[in-house]
Design a protein around this motif. Sequence first.
Motif, PDB file in Angstrom:
ATOM      1  N   SER A  30       0.827  -1.218   0.000  1.00 40.20           N
ATOM      2  CA  SER A  30       0.000   0.000   0.000  1.00 40.20           C
ATOM      3  C   SER A  30       0.858   1.264   0.000  1.00 40.20           C
ATOM      4  O   SER A  30       0.605   2.196  -0.772  1.00 40.20           O
ATOM      5  N   VAL A  31       1.877   1.302   0.869  1.00 37.62           N
ATOM      6  CA  VAL A  31       2.733   2.489   0.947  1.00 37.62           C
ATOM      7  C   VAL A  31       3.551   2.644  -0.339  1.00 37.62           C
ATOM      8  O   VAL A  31       3.763   3.771  -0.822  1.00 37.62           O
ATOM      9  N   ALA A  32       4.006   1.538  -0.921  1.00 43.05           N
ATOM     10  CA  ALA A  32       4.773   1.614  -2.169  1.00 43.05           C
ATOM     11  C   ALA A  32       3.931   2.193  -3.295  1.00 43.05           C
ATOM     12  O   ALA A  32       4.411   3.034  -4.076  1.00 43.05           O
ATOM     13  N   LYS A  33       2.675   1.787  -3.395  1.00 46.58           N
ATOM     14  CA  LYS A  33       1.793   2.319  -4.440  1.00 46.58           C
ATOM     15  C   LYS A  33       1.614   3.831  -4.276  1.00 46.58           C
ATOM     16  O   LYS A  33       1.657   4.589  -5.253  1.00 46.58           O
ATOM     17  N   ILE A  34       1.394   4.255  -3.022  1.00 45.97           N
ATOM     18  CA  ILE A  34       1.232   5.689  -2.774  1.00 45.97           C
ATOM     19  C   ILE A  34       2.503   6.446  -3.157  1.00 45.97           C
ATOM     20  O   ILE A  34       2.452   7.509  -3.793  1.00 45.97           O
ATOM     21  N   GLY A  35       3.658   5.894  -2.798  1.00 42.85           N
ATOM     22  CA  GLY A  35       4.923   6.552  -3.118  1.00 42.85           C
ATOM     23  C   GLY A  35       5.186   6.640  -4.604  1.00 42.85           C
ATOM     24  O   GLY A  35       5.669   7.669  -5.107  1.00 42.85           O
ATOM     25  N   ILE A  36       4.873   5.585  -5.357  1.00 43.55           N
ATOM     26  CA  ILE A  36       5.088   5.588  -6.808  1.00 43.55           C
ATOM     27  C   ILE A  36       4.185   6.612  -7.479  1.00 43.55           C
ATOM     28  O   ILE A  36       4.619   7.387  -8.353  1.00 43.55           O
ATOM     29  N   ARG A  37       2.902   6.653  -7.069  1.00 43.72           N
ATOM     30  CA  ARG A  37       1.975   7.620  -7.656  1.00 43.72           C
ATOM     31  C   ARG A  37       2.392   9.045  -7.323  1.00 43.72           C
ATOM     32  O   ARG A  37       2.258   9.955  -8.143  1.00 43.72           O
ATOM     33  N   SER A  38       2.906   9.244  -6.101  1.00 44.10           N
ATOM     34  CA  SER A  38       3.339  10.584  -5.700  1.00 44.10           C
ATOM     35  C   SER A  38       4.549  11.043  -6.516  1.00 44.10           C
ATOM     36  O   SER A  38       4.653  12.221  -6.879  1.00 44.10           O
ATOM     37  N   SER A  39       5.440  10.125  -6.838  1.00 40.12           N
ATOM     38  CA  SER A  39       6.667  10.482  -7.564  1.00 40.12           C
ATOM     39  C   SER A  39       6.459  10.586  -9.066  1.00 40.12           C
ATOM     40  O   SER A  39       7.010  11.475  -9.727  1.00 40.12           O
ATOM     41  N   LEU A  40       5.662   9.681  -9.621  1.00 40.54           N
ATOM     42  CA  LEU A  40       5.518   9.610 -11.086  1.00 40.54           C
ATOM     43  C   LEU A  40       4.216  10.206 -11.600  1.00 40.54           C
ATOM     44  O   LEU A  40       4.021  10.299 -12.817  1.00 40.54           O
ATOM     45  N   GLY A  41       3.320  10.603 -10.686  1.00 38.86           N
ATOM     46  CA  GLY A  41       2.056  11.160 -11.122  1.00 38.86           C
ATOM     47  C   GLY A  41       0.993  10.096 -11.261  1.00 38.86           C
ATOM     48  O   GLY A  41       1.282   8.903 -11.428  1.00 38.86           O
ATOM     49  N   ASP A  42      -0.251  10.528 -11.218  1.00 31.42           N
ATOM     50  CA  ASP A  42      -1.380   9.598 -11.305  1.00 31.42           C
ATOM     51  C   ASP A  42      -1.822   9.497 -12.763  1.00 31.42           C
ATOM     52  O   ASP A  42      -2.573  10.327 -13.258  1.00 31.42           O
ATOM     53  N   SER A  43      -1.326   8.479 -13.455  1.00 34.28           N
ATOM     54  CA  SER A  43      -1.641   8.311 -14.875  1.00 34.28           C
ATOM     55  C   SER A  43      -1.713   6.830 -15.222  1.00 34.28           C
ATOM     56  O   SER A  43      -1.351   5.968 -14.411  1.00 34.28           O
ATOM     57  N   LYS A  44      -2.148   6.539 -16.430  1.00 34.96           N
ATOM     58  CA  LYS A  44      -2.213   5.145 -16.874  1.00 34.96           C
ATOM     59  C   LYS A  44      -0.825   4.532 -16.951  1.00 34.96           C
ATOM     60  O   LYS A  44      -0.646   3.344 -16.661  1.00 34.96           O
ATOM     61  N   THR A  45       0.148   5.339 -17.357  1.00 32.02           N
ATOM     62  CA  THR A  45       1.524   4.834 -17.431  1.00 32.02           C
ATOM     63  C   THR A  45       2.029   4.423 -16.042  1.00 32.02           C
ATOM     64  O   THR A  45       2.658   3.371 -15.877  1.00 32.02           O
ATOM     65  N   THR A  46       1.726   5.265 -15.045  1.00 32.91           N
ATOM     66  CA  THR A  46       2.133   4.949 -13.670  1.00 32.91           C
ATOM     67  C   THR A  46       1.468   3.668 -13.187  1.00 32.91           C
ATOM     68  O   THR A  46       2.112   2.819 -12.543  1.00 32.91           O
TER      69      THR A  46
END
Length: 575
Positions: free
Chosen positions: A484-500
């Motif tokens: 859960s925390v990893a998903k939040i961190g990835i979205r925060s760093s790379l943006g909320d998009s289909k690619t992310t």
Amino acid sequence: MAATHHNARPEGTFLSAVADHAQIDETNSSNLNEEDPLLPLSSPRDEASTASENGLLWLMGPALLAGIFVKAFDIAFLATSYSRLASDLQHFKDASWVMLTASICSAIFVPVYSYLLAYHGIKRMMFIAYGSFAFGLTLCTISTSFWQLLGSRFVVGFGSSGITLLSMIVINEIVGVKQLAIWESFVTCIEMGTSMAAGPLGAWMYRSFGWHSAFLLEVLFALTGVVVLHWSFKKIACHARYSQSTLLKHGDPSQLPSHADGGGWLLLILAVTTPLVAFTLGDNILRWTDPLEVALLILGPLFMVIFVVYELKIASFPVIDMTPIFTKKYLSVLFQVFGVISILNSIVFIIPPYIQVRAFDGPSLEDWALTCVFLGFPIGAISGGYLIKNDILPVQRIMLANAMALGACCSLFAMRLIKPELAQHAPLLVVFGISTGLWQSCLLYATLSSTEKKWWPQTLALYYLIETFGADLGMALMSTITRSVAKIGIRSSLGDSKTTERIILDAMRDLKSVRRLNTGARTAVLVAFENGMHTAFFVPCSLAAMVIILAAAMNIKHLDKNPERSDNEAIAPTN
């Protein structure tokens, strides 16, 4: 409401023999402590009894060690390689289930062995356990997909639960509880010696020949164990002086109740699996706010309470007899069992993927990190067994000191001061292993000594049930929080998009997929996973605080009841 029959045990069976021994012990023991300490005083054994015990140990030892060896090899291989194995099978996000499946099955079926032991005898149940374990490993060898492997691990868990429980029952029946701590430390040495070799050996076989080769080797070990088990019982039967041994009693299957406790079994399965399923589905398939997810999180503890009440008040032939459970000293030890085992397994579970993330493309201690933990484990177990056997320190004080040491280790992991990927930090991993090894000697000893001997088979079954469930829950929580925390961190760093979302999906399936990303995105994903794992260390730190409080309370209670005792006086158990 059905009438309860908690004391109903068939005559002439293994458990009735245990009850007979308990009555003899109570008759011979005239110096029990009036202060009702955690552990009552012991009674001496005569030389003839000791000689007979030594003979039985020599005959049963090879069979017990064979089962313990192959089980330890299996656990160590998977503990080292489960994340890579799940990644290769395109299920990195579900990696915890490679470990959890056998463990869940083990938790469910430990009471089965305790229950059927009274009606089938220990010899027959040991062959069932060893045979099931060998068959499950054979299925692992021929598995070709992630789901086939999980099904195979379920069968492995059925056999594994019996090997653990029955081995301790046999050792305790031969040597008695006072000697159990030192013998358990010897068993721990075998387990950890095997684990230290099995992790690197299994990882090497995996890289060189594929993961099926490691399971094939385990099958050969398991079949050898079945042959040795047959030899051991055949040799025991040839000696007239062992003809009345409880190890040879066959039980009476005809006295098996015609109506099994179906409600109890169903509630046990639901109590064990519901929380684990809830944590696995959360933020994976279901949102945390989804009504089904919320319902599962609520139903998990509810099923546990209903199971205990049902077994205590309703069941005619309960899965686990709850009679000896509801005492303060027993519950205190049991909660410490849950906390310590959860801490051990959550940290051991997180170390391989943690190293994989922190040293993604560089050299690391990945294959040897857990070996360092396993190296410390027997040192701690032997030290604890020696302290208990020779009455050097009261077990309560050992548990309190060790609780604080374990809490310190958890804090160092959480503060990133222990870096398991670095060779220079290997001594700290050994210290963590020593701490958990000390606990292994203390907890089983304290658990058995908190109840009467006639309840020991049920006590052992509950001990291993709590131990296994605690291990499963610790691993599930670490996996869920990390994910859960990893998903939040990835979205925060790379943006909320289909690619992310595609990057997240690929990384959860196979962490090696991040090699295809550019340097910035790769770093963001790896840092997110590392932060998720560090956040998950909140679980073992919280459990360590609970264990310290319980151990301190046990010491305060002991001092209040025994103010005249000196610090060097230990509390010894009944044989």
